[in-house]
Design a protein around this motif. Structure first.
Motif, PDB file in Angstrom:
ATOM      1  N   GLU A  46       5.609  -8.938 -12.357  1.00  0.00           N
ATOM      2  CA  GLU A  46       5.842  -7.421 -12.259  1.00  0.00           C
ATOM      3  C   GLU A  46       3.983  -7.259 -13.092  1.00  0.00           C
ATOM      4  OE1 GLU A  46       9.834  -7.817 -11.829  1.00  0.00           O
ATOM      5  OE2 GLU A  46       8.249  -9.333 -13.442  1.00  0.00           O
ATOM      6  N   THR A  47       3.657  -8.405 -13.582  1.00  0.00           N
ATOM      7  CA  THR A  47       2.516  -7.801 -14.473  1.00  0.00           C
ATOM      8  C   THR A  47       1.519  -8.051 -12.902  1.00  0.00           C
ATOM      9  OG1 THR A  47       3.070  -9.644 -16.551  1.00  0.00           O
ATOM     10  CG2 THR A  47       0.294  -9.482 -15.558  1.00  0.00           C
ATOM     11  N   LEU A  48       1.697  -9.082 -12.773  1.00  0.00           N
ATOM     12  CA  LEU A  48       0.347  -8.564 -11.024  1.00  0.00           C
ATOM     13  C   LEU A  48       0.555  -7.054  -9.857  1.00  0.00           C
ATOM     14  CD1 LEU A  48       1.566 -12.156  -9.037  1.00  0.00           C
ATOM     15  CD2 LEU A  48      -0.428 -11.928 -10.568  1.00  0.00           C
ATOM     16  N   TYR A  49       1.994  -7.332 -10.399  1.00  0.00           N
ATOM     17  CA  TYR A  49       1.386  -5.667  -9.569  1.00  0.00           C
ATOM     18  C   TYR A  49       1.342  -4.677 -10.776  1.00  0.00           C
ATOM     19  CZ  TYR A  49       5.226  -7.126  -5.869  1.00  0.00           C
ATOM     20  OH  TYR A  49       5.609  -8.357  -4.495  1.00  0.00           O
ATOM     21  N   LYS A  50       1.477  -4.468 -11.881  1.00  0.00           N
ATOM     22  CA  LYS A  50       1.264  -3.731 -12.820  1.00  0.00           C
ATOM     23  C   LYS A  50      -1.173  -4.297 -12.454  1.00  0.00           C
ATOM     24  CE  LYS A  50       0.638  -2.589 -17.743  1.00  0.00           C
ATOM     25  NZ  LYS A  50       1.069  -2.766 -19.474  1.00  0.00           N
ATOM     26  N   TRP A  51      -1.221  -5.009 -12.453  1.00  0.00           N
ATOM     27  CA  TRP A  51      -2.973  -5.359 -12.719  1.00  0.00           C
ATOM     28  C   TRP A  51      -3.446  -5.138 -11.160  1.00  0.00           C
ATOM     29  CZ3 TRP A  51      -2.989 -10.521 -15.373  1.00  0.00           C
ATOM     30  CH2 TRP A  51      -2.991 -10.699 -16.514  1.00  0.00           C
ATOM     31  N   PHE A  52      -3.168  -5.629  -9.934  1.00  0.00           N
ATOM     32  CA  PHE A  52      -3.574  -6.089  -8.792  1.00  0.00           C
ATOM     33  C   PHE A  52      -2.912  -4.548  -8.083  1.00  0.00           C
ATOM     34  CE2 PHE A  52      -4.193 -10.003 -11.157  1.00  0.00           C
ATOM     35  CZ  PHE A  52      -5.267  -9.286 -10.978  1.00  0.00           C
ATOM     36  N   GLY A  53      -1.950  -3.806  -7.779  1.00  0.00           N
ATOM     37  CA  GLY A  53      -1.297  -3.332  -6.737  1.00  0.00           C
ATOM     38  C   GLY A  53      -0.223  -4.028  -6.124  1.00  0.00           C
ATOM     39  N   ASP A  54      -0.800  -4.193  -4.594  1.00  0.00           N
ATOM     40  CA  ASP A  54       0.254  -4.737  -4.531  1.00  0.00           C
ATOM     41  C   ASP A  54      -0.656  -6.164  -3.534  1.00  0.00           C
ATOM     42  OD1 ASP A  54      -1.339  -3.905  -2.253  1.00  0.00           O
ATOM     43  OD2 ASP A  54      -1.121  -3.229  -0.700  1.00  0.00           O
ATOM     44  N   ARG A  55      -0.146  -6.637  -2.151  1.00  0.00           N
ATOM     45  CA  ARG A  55      -1.175  -8.340  -2.256  1.00  0.00           C
ATOM     46  C   ARG A  55      -1.532  -8.136  -1.924  1.00  0.00           C
ATOM     47  NH1 ARG A  55      -0.975 -11.175   2.775  1.00  0.00           N
ATOM     48  NH2 ARG A  55      -1.055 -13.796   2.658  1.00  0.00           N
ATOM     49  N   ASP A  56      -2.681  -7.237  -1.128  1.00  0.00           N
ATOM     50  CA  ASP A  56      -3.664  -6.898  -0.777  1.00  0.00           C
ATOM     51  C   ASP A  56      -4.872  -6.464  -2.098  1.00  0.00           C
ATOM     52  OD1 ASP A  56      -3.608  -7.213   2.333  1.00  0.00           O
ATOM     53  OD2 ASP A  56      -3.477  -5.459   2.861  1.00  0.00           O
ATOM     54  N   GLY A  57      -4.349  -5.752  -2.898  1.00  0.00           N
ATOM     55  CA  GLY A  57      -4.792  -5.488  -3.997  1.00  0.00           C
ATOM     56  C   GLY A  57      -5.261  -6.343  -4.495  1.00  0.00           C
ATOM     57  N   LEU A  58      -4.335  -7.525  -4.532  1.00  0.00           N
ATOM     58  CA  LEU A  58      -4.019  -9.092  -5.300  1.00  0.00           C
ATOM     59  C   LEU A  58      -5.668  -9.677  -4.591  1.00  0.00           C
ATOM     60  CD1 LEU A  58      -3.756 -11.192  -7.141  1.00  0.00           C
ATOM     61  CD2 LEU A  58      -2.050 -11.778  -5.839  1.00  0.00           C
TER      62      LEU A  58
END
Length: 215
Positions: A46-58
């Motif tokens: 959830e934190t990853l999605y909050k900070w970076f959006g999806d996998r491409d954003g990460l």
């Protein structure tokens, strides 16, 4: 939408997450999942999605983080002279050679190349946009400052940057990508950076350029 902080200067915690992404890419190539990153970085998905959006954003944030390690050095645009320009260009060249020859950059580029045109992901375009193109935009203001100071002469900053980029990188990156066990020591990197800047001044320097240093 990802938080703005993750798209600019990441916090220490976000940096740790991005380092985890890069480590996983080195270890397993494109076998990267949000679950694996969350586990490695000891945070929630959830934190990853909050900070970076999806996998491409990460992935984009990880590429930006890796590319941010290539810096142009410190210079005063209002007081730029030939020696300060040379020092800044050499700092960039040495820094860039160190970054692109790292295991992290090699792993990232290998995955990006394998994905380019395959439809697996947008990693190829992500690496181009946030790596090569972003670095160009970071260096071109220095080149333009050199031109404004009467130290460089060129018509197009992008063309000047591409020439400099080629002089610095030569065949290093492709050799490393193809598995050449090329060893770049600190002394070798500094020598190659100086050589590239010498040749760049030969091509674009004005009468006020510094003398070419012997290697």
């Amino acid at each position: 939408m990802p938080e703005a902080a993750a798209r600019h200067t990441p916090t220490e915690r976000q940096q740790a997450v991005l380092d985890a992404v890069l480590d996983l890419l080195v270890e397993g190539g494109d076998q990267l999942t949000m679950t694996a990153v969350a586990r490695r970085a000891s945070c929630s998905k959830e934190t990853l999605y909050k900070w970076f959006g999806d996998r491409d954003g990460l992935l984009a944030a990880a590429v930006r983080w890796q590319a941010s390690k290539v810096r142009t050095g410190n210079y005063d645009r209002q007081k730029l002279d030939a020696d300060a320009l040379r020092d800044s260009l050499e700092a960039f060249a040495a820094n860039w050679l160190k970054v692109i020859s790292s295991r992290t950059s090699m792993a990232l580029n290998r995955v990006a190349v394998s994905h380019a045109g395959s439809g697996k992901s947008n990693l190829g375009s992500i690496v181009l946009a946030n790596g090569r193109f972003a670095i160009g935009e970071r260096l071109k203001p220095l080149l333009e400052a050199g031109r404004a100071a009467g130290l460089l002469a060129f018509d197009d900053a992008e063309e000047a940057f591409r020439t400099f980029y080629g002089l610095v990188g030569r065949d290093v990156q492709i050799r490393l990508l193809l598995g050449d066990p090329l060893k770049l020591s600190t002394a070798t990197i500094e020598r190659d950076a100086s050589y590239a800047v010498d040749r760049f001044f030969t091509l674009f320097g004005t009468a006020g350029r510094p003398k070419i240093r012997s290697l």
